[in-house]
Design a protein around this motif. Structure first.
Motif, PDB file in Angstrom:
ATOM      1  N   GLY A  11      -1.324 -15.696  -9.536  1.00 45.43           N
ATOM      2  CA  GLY A  11      -0.389 -14.894  -9.963  1.00 45.43           C
ATOM      3  C   GLY A  11      -0.044 -13.462 -10.464  1.00 45.43           C
ATOM      4  N   LEU A  12      -1.432 -13.332 -10.241  1.00 47.45           N
ATOM      5  CA  LEU A  12      -1.162 -11.366 -11.094  1.00 47.45           C
ATOM      6  C   LEU A  12      -2.416 -10.922  -9.681  1.00 47.45           C
ATOM      7  CD1 LEU A  12      -4.198 -11.987 -14.019  1.00 47.45           C
ATOM      8  CD2 LEU A  12      -1.165 -11.868 -14.121  1.00 47.45           C
ATOM      9  N   TYR A  13      -2.111  -9.960 -10.279  1.00 46.77           N
ATOM     10  CA  TYR A  13      -2.199  -9.042  -8.453  1.00 46.77           C
ATOM     11  C   TYR A  13      -3.714  -7.795  -9.003  1.00 46.77           C
ATOM     12  CZ  TYR A  13       2.365  -9.409  -7.979  1.00 46.77           C
ATOM     13  OH  TYR A  13       3.867 -10.490  -7.270  1.00 46.77           O
ATOM     14  N   VAL A  14      -3.606  -7.510  -7.903  1.00 52.07           N
ATOM     15  CA  VAL A  14      -6.085  -7.123  -7.185  1.00 52.07           C
ATOM     16  C   VAL A  14      -5.054  -5.711  -6.892  1.00 52.07           C
ATOM     17  CG1 VAL A  14      -8.132  -7.181  -7.484  1.00 52.07           C
ATOM     18  CG2 VAL A  14      -6.555  -9.245  -9.308  1.00 52.07           C
ATOM     19  N   GLY A  15      -6.423  -4.795  -6.849  1.00 48.50           N
ATOM     20  CA  GLY A  15      -5.817  -3.817  -6.370  1.00 48.50           C
ATOM     21  C   GLY A  15      -6.439  -2.364  -7.261  1.00 48.50           C
ATOM     22  N   CYS A  16      -6.405  -1.075  -6.178  1.00 42.87           N
ATOM     23  CA  CYS A  16      -6.355   0.128  -6.730  1.00 42.87           C
ATOM     24  C   CYS A  16      -5.432   0.599  -7.180  1.00 42.87           C
ATOM     25  CB  CYS A  16      -7.572   0.889  -5.635  1.00 42.87           C
ATOM     26  SG  CYS A  16      -9.047  -0.225  -5.502  1.00 42.87           S
ATOM     27  N   TYR A  17      -5.287   1.475  -8.740  1.00 42.23           N
ATOM     28  CA  TYR A  17      -4.737   2.467  -8.912  1.00 42.23           C
ATOM     29  C   TYR A  17      -5.341   3.707  -8.959  1.00 42.23           C
ATOM     30  CZ  TYR A  17      -1.492   5.096 -12.529  1.00 42.23           C
ATOM     31  OH  TYR A  17      -0.858   6.234 -12.938  1.00 42.23           O
TER      32      TYR A  17
ATOM     33  N   ASN B 124       7.375   5.542  -8.063  1.00 42.20           N
ATOM     34  CA  ASN B 124       6.714   5.309  -6.940  1.00 42.20           C
ATOM     35  C   ASN B 124       6.202   3.712  -7.432  1.00 42.20           C
ATOM     36  OD1 ASN B 124       6.753   7.532  -5.800  1.00 42.20           O
ATOM     37  ND2 ASN B 124       4.972   8.764  -7.214  1.00 42.20           N
ATOM     38  N   LEU B 125       5.897   3.449  -6.591  1.00 44.71           N
ATOM     39  CA  LEU B 125       5.117   1.609  -7.276  1.00 44.71           C
ATOM     40  C   LEU B 125       4.133   1.523  -6.830  1.00 44.71           C
ATOM     41  CD1 LEU B 125       6.793  -1.129  -7.395  1.00 44.71           C
ATOM     42  CD2 LEU B 125       6.536  -1.482  -4.826  1.00 44.71           C
ATOM     43  N   ASN B 126       3.524   1.742  -7.653  1.00 43.34           N
ATOM     44  CA  ASN B 126       2.346   1.456  -8.551  1.00 43.34           C
ATOM     45  C   ASN B 126       1.674   0.131  -9.267  1.00 43.34           C
ATOM     46  OD1 ASN B 126       1.279   3.983  -7.480  1.00 43.34           O
ATOM     47  ND2 ASN B 126       1.885   4.783  -9.074  1.00 43.34           N
ATOM     48  N   LEU B 127      -0.067  -0.220  -9.169  1.00 43.91           N
ATOM     49  CA  LEU B 127      -0.343  -1.153 -10.399  1.00 43.91           C
ATOM     50  C   LEU B 127      -0.741  -1.695 -11.282  1.00 43.91           C
ATOM     51  CD1 LEU B 127      -1.281  -4.524  -9.945  1.00 43.91           C
ATOM     52  CD2 LEU B 127      -3.644  -3.202  -9.019  1.00 43.91           C
TER      53      LEU B 127
ATOM     54  N   SER C  90       0.646  -1.130  -0.405  1.00 47.77           N
ATOM     55  CA  SER C  90      -0.084  -0.257   0.034  1.00 47.77           C
ATOM     56  C   SER C  90       0.725   1.485   0.014  1.00 47.77           C
ATOM     57  CB  SER C  90      -0.781   0.379   1.209  1.00 47.77           C
ATOM     58  OG  SER C  90      -1.659   1.643   1.118  1.00 47.77           O
ATOM     59  N   ARG C  91       0.896   2.257  -1.356  1.00 45.63           N
ATOM     60  CA  ARG C  91       1.354   3.629  -1.280  1.00 45.63           C
ATOM     61  C   ARG C  91       0.961   4.823  -0.686  1.00 45.63           C
ATOM     62  NH1 ARG C  91       2.379   7.647  -4.661  1.00 45.63           N
ATOM     63  NH2 ARG C  91       1.298   6.243  -5.976  1.00 45.63           N
ATOM     64  N   ASN C  92      -0.903   4.409  -0.741  1.00 48.63           N
ATOM     65  CA  ASN C  92      -1.326   5.732  -0.107  1.00 48.63           C
ATOM     66  C   ASN C  92      -2.842   4.732  -0.091  1.00 48.63           C
ATOM     67  OD1 ASN C  92      -2.071   6.072  -2.315  1.00 48.63           O
ATOM     68  ND2 ASN C  92      -0.677   7.317  -2.735  1.00 48.63           N
TER      69      ASN C  92
ATOM     70  N   ASN D 216      -3.828   3.360  -3.786  1.00 42.53           N
ATOM     71  CA  ASN D 216      -3.113   2.923  -4.828  1.00 42.53           C
ATOM     72  C   ASN D 216      -2.427   1.912  -3.957  1.00 42.53           C
ATOM     73  OD1 ASN D 216      -1.943   4.545  -7.494  1.00 42.53           O
ATOM     74  ND2 ASN D 216      -1.911   6.065  -5.677  1.00 42.53           N
ATOM     75  N   PHE D 217      -2.937   0.306  -3.975  1.00 39.63           N
ATOM     76  CA  PHE D 217      -2.099  -1.061  -2.764  1.00 39.63           C
ATOM     77  C   PHE D 217      -3.114  -2.265  -3.923  1.00 39.63           C
ATOM     78  CE2 PHE D 217      -6.296   1.468  -1.902  1.00 39.63           C
ATOM     79  CZ  PHE D 217      -8.018  -0.628  -2.147  1.00 39.63           C
ATOM     80  N   TYR D 218      -2.596  -3.105  -3.819  1.00 43.97           N
ATOM     81  CA  TYR D 218      -2.428  -3.896  -4.615  1.00 43.97           C
ATOM     82  C   TYR D 218      -2.438  -5.226  -4.041  1.00 43.97           C
ATOM     83  CZ  TYR D 218       2.574  -3.272  -5.414  1.00 43.97           C
ATOM     84  OH  TYR D 218       3.579  -3.231  -5.352  1.00 43.97           O
ATOM     85  N   THR D 219      -2.570  -6.793  -4.023  1.00 37.52           N
ATOM     86  CA  THR D 219      -2.321  -7.813  -3.720  1.00 37.52           C
ATOM     87  C   THR D 219      -2.302  -9.171  -4.925  1.00 37.52           C
ATOM     88  OG1 THR D 219      -3.531  -7.347  -1.262  1.00 37.52           O
ATOM     89  CG2 THR D 219      -3.362  -9.536  -2.001  1.00 37.52           C
ATOM     90  N   GLN D 220      -1.116  -9.880  -4.127  1.00 34.13           N
ATOM     91  CA  GLN D 220      -0.802 -10.705  -5.178  1.00 34.13           C
ATOM     92  C   GLN D 220      -2.134 -11.903  -4.768  1.00 34.13           C
ATOM     93  OE1 GLN D 220       2.572 -13.466  -6.067  1.00 34.13           O
ATOM     94  NE2 GLN D 220       2.347 -12.963  -7.082  1.00 34.13           N
ATOM     95  N   VAL D 221      -2.656 -12.219  -5.917  1.00 38.55           N
ATOM     96  CA  VAL D 221      -3.644 -13.693  -5.714  1.00 38.55           C
ATOM     97  C   VAL D 221      -3.331 -15.102  -5.668  1.00 38.55           C
ATOM     98  CG1 VAL D 221      -5.668 -14.495  -6.877  1.00 38.55           C
ATOM     99  CG2 VAL D 221      -5.613 -11.799  -7.051  1.00 38.55           C
TER     100      VAL D 221
END
Length: 323
Positions: free
Chosen positions: A131-137, A153-156, A57-59, A62-67
């Motif tokens: 193996g993919l990532y899901v979250g919010c950009y 910055n690390l983003n999705l 989570s950058r803020n 902007n955050f994500y999780t690997q499935v």
């Protein structure tokens, strides 16, 4: 005799009953990626509702999780990059019931600059998220992979193109009359309601009606100034000496290489941002002064914004419909 023998050899090597093997030209899986076992709505609820529990989570936006396990969703392609206005981006849409009108949508980002020949509008797809990532950009639900921006910055961002062969399956042929391609028309009251500004409703395929404020009256004589370039936008003049502006002149680009214009809705005082990327056919199009319908990807960040999929998503309304 030699000529006859040559002809015999050539025809003997050809089998008119053989179908050409087109699989090597496909970028998606030629076998099943698994049975559908979840929905877009459930995936958004699980991975996009908030940053608590996210892998990164950058803020709050902007955050994500690997499935980690095999979670397979199904949806119809309702937006692609055919005009260049959407970059490395597709949008999937599905309905939870026959009476649903807004639908459940999520962005699917793939690292390739020409996705539309493979993912046409109306094409149903299955996506195995393992193996993919899901979250919010920027608050918008998205499927992809992490990447570093030019600012560090690390983003999705987009998933690698090679992963399409293992994680994405086309289902049947594109259906230009698919129900999912019919845009939803939000009311002015719906857009104003704070309760609707959530991850469940963003993104979606929608149509809004109004006019661009930057070309109304004397505004057409006032050039905007680029926040990055510091340059004034060009103001053009047609053969009838009428001044006009285009949607996204290069000098107005922001850090995301997009330009924002303001759509004043007709029904009330609400406004929606029209965001257009630079360097595509929409960007260089003359902004109509009259009322239009704007169809595209509707998202919410600091306000509602819509991004056209193609020039066909801009339609000038007859004068009597403006009233």
């Amino acid at each position: 005799m030699f000529a006859a023998l040559s002809a015999f050899c050539l025809t003997g090597c050809m089998d008119n009953n053989d179908d050409p093997d087109l699989s090597k030209f496909s970028i998606t899986s030629q076998t099943s990626v698994g049975e559908v076992n979840t929905t877009i709505a459930d995936i958004k609820k699980k991975y996009c509702a908030g940053r608590n529990g996210a892998d990164f989570s950058r803020n709050a936006s902007n955050f994500y999780t690997q499935v980690k396990d095999s979670q397979v969703i199904e949806g119809v392609i309702v937006a692609n990059d055919i005009s260049g206005n959407l970059y490395q981006t597709l949008m999937l849409r599905s309905f939870s019931s026959e009476t649903d009108t807004i639908g459940d949508c999520i962005l699917l980002s793939i690292k390739n600059t020409c996705l539309y020949p493979y993912f046409q509008l109306g094409q149903k797809v299955k996506v195995n998220l393992k193996g993919l990532y899901v979250g919010c950009y920027s608050k918008t639900p998205k499927i992809g992979q992490p990447y570093y921006t030019s600012y560090g910055n690390l983003n999705l961002g987009p998933m690698l193109l090679d992963l399409c062969k293992t994680n994405i399956e086309l289902v049947g042929a594109p259906d230009p009359n698919a129900r999912e391609l019919k845009p939803w028309v939000p009311t002015d009251a719906w857009l104003r309601a704070t309760a609707n500004r959530t991850y469940q409703n963003s993104p979606t395929l929608a149509t809004v009606r109004g006019y661009i404020t930057e070309v109304q009256g004397d505004n057409v004589n006032i050039p905007a100034v680029g926040e990055v370039t510091g340059e004034k936008e060009p103001i053009y003049m047609d053969a009838d000496s009428v001044k006009y502006k285009i949607f996204a002149p290069e000098v107005l680009h922001d850090d995301g290489y997009g330009v924002d214009r303001t759509i004043q809705l007709l029904t009330n005082t609400s406004k929606v941002t029209l965001r257009t990327s630079t360097e595509n056919e929409i960007a260089f199009t003359r902004i109509p002064v009259t009322t239009c319908t704007f169809t595209g990807i509707l998202t919410y960040y600091d306000g509602w914004q819509v991004q056209l999929r193609a020039l066909d998503d801009l339609n000038i309304l007859p004068t009597e419909q403006e009233q």
